[in-house]
Write an enzyme that holds these catalytic residues in place. Sequence first.
Site, PDB file in Angstrom:
ATOM      1  N   GLU A 187       0.873  -1.171   0.000  1.00  0.00           N
ATOM      2  CA  GLU A 187       0.000   0.000   0.000  1.00  0.00           C
ATOM      3  C   GLU A 187       0.904   1.213   0.000  1.00  0.00           C
ATOM      4  OE1 GLU A 187      -1.517   3.204   0.899  1.00  0.00           O
ATOM      5  OE2 GLU A 187      -2.177   2.456   2.846  1.00  0.00           O
ATOM      6  N   CYS A 215      -2.745   8.718   3.770  1.00  0.00           N
ATOM      7  CA  CYS A 215      -2.482   8.203   2.421  1.00  0.00           C
ATOM      8  C   CYS A 215      -3.675   8.379   1.502  1.00  0.00           C
ATOM      9  CB  CYS A 215      -2.051   6.739   2.478  1.00  0.00           C
ATOM     10  SG  CYS A 215      -3.204   5.661   3.352  1.00  0.00           S
TER      11      CYS A 215
END
Length: 483
Positions: free
Chosen positions: A227, A261
Amino acid sequence: MTTATDPPPAARATTSRTGDVTAAVEAARRAQPGWDALGFAGRRKALNAWCALILRRSDELVDLIRAETGKTADDARLEVVLVAHHLRWTAAHAARVLGRRGVSPGLLMFNHAVEVTHRPLGVVGVIGPWNYPAFIPIGPVSAALAGGNTVVLKPSELTPRTGEWLMATLAEVTGGTRVLHVVTGDGTTGEALCRAAVDKISFTGSSATGRRVMAACADNLTPVVIEGGGKDAMVVAADADLDAAADAAVWAAMTNAGQTCVGLERVYVVDAVADRFLGLVTERAAALRTGDGPEADLGRIVLPRQLDVIATHVGDALARGARAVLGGPQSITPPYVAPIVLADVPEDSAAVTDETFGPVLVVNRVASVEDAVERANASGYGLGASVFTRDRSRGRSVAARLRAGMVSVNAVIAFAGMPAVPFGGVGESGFGRVHGPDGLREFTRTQAVTSQRFRPLMQPTSFRRRPGTMPALVRMVRTLYGR
């Protein structure tokens, strides 16, 4: 979401030696068979007890997160709520998703019974970030544990105590049996974990570091979930509820001081409503307070060098003709950054192309929604996105055209709060999924078992078959599938 070269003294962690990492992996390996033997019901009971313990001591965890990250109290509380929500879902649904299931063998192999099972990999390594030191690791940690694996967690060197707290509280629940081990340190420790004899690595951090993780794992063909970063975009149509869109944009861009994020960094708003939208965004962002007091909405920027990235992006945008609608270079007062809103930013500037990871929002006007989709997709990143329009059917149609792993319509980051929804991206944002059924399956190996129930009249898979067997089989298949 990168790691600091020189973290603040209060947040430093002693680097684990390679031998320490090896010892942790070996200890996790020894504990794994017993943990797997508990079955789904036993593991569910343990994980639910862990969730209950975390909630009973939530104030303790909130204080710890705040001490290590500088978050506001509400940001830390939200993180703890998400930890509990996702942990509970994973425990409840692991048996349904991963349990043994029957599969039809098809007409040609009707004499067989088929079962598919999801077996644990063994030991899973998790490398966590500093921005959500409890919530982000809990996704892969809980999924791996629910599937019968044991885990070695390497938290960020900036937030080692949060990782150790999670390990200690789970050990209380399991009676001292360690199914979650923690190794602390910087990138050297992370590399050692990648090269250790783990069965899979789950990494959350920058795309650049993700590449290094993959390279280290390649030596042993260790599979990875990555990720990486994000440069999430919002599309605002002319018919959007502008008040709701502006409120969502400010929260998504500024929460956790922009250190998220899936935080919003770009907005593409149709020209007809751009001025009004920009006014609403500016009004809301200007009301936010920055600092470490109880009244603050935005805490500090954790990485000192991230301040340089933010300053560079803002300076580059302004030098290229962007307008500072709110704030500017003067908003950067280490270790804090007050909200900055930039408009009319060139699409090739760093503030549009690269991850800023701070409370900076770019708002660019576009001629149409189609133009907005094209610009949103021009990024190398593809983590999350959002669409605002009163026509939900149109919103779903726009979402389908966005190159992103997750899209919210008339909301922002909604997917992160839903434990049943897979979380992950494409391109520079990585691959693989955590959360939801996909996240549970990530940390298991699929095994199919077929068993012949009786001998068929025809034996095509034998050299002793009769001369007419194959022609008869072809005729049967033509009858079944040839029309």
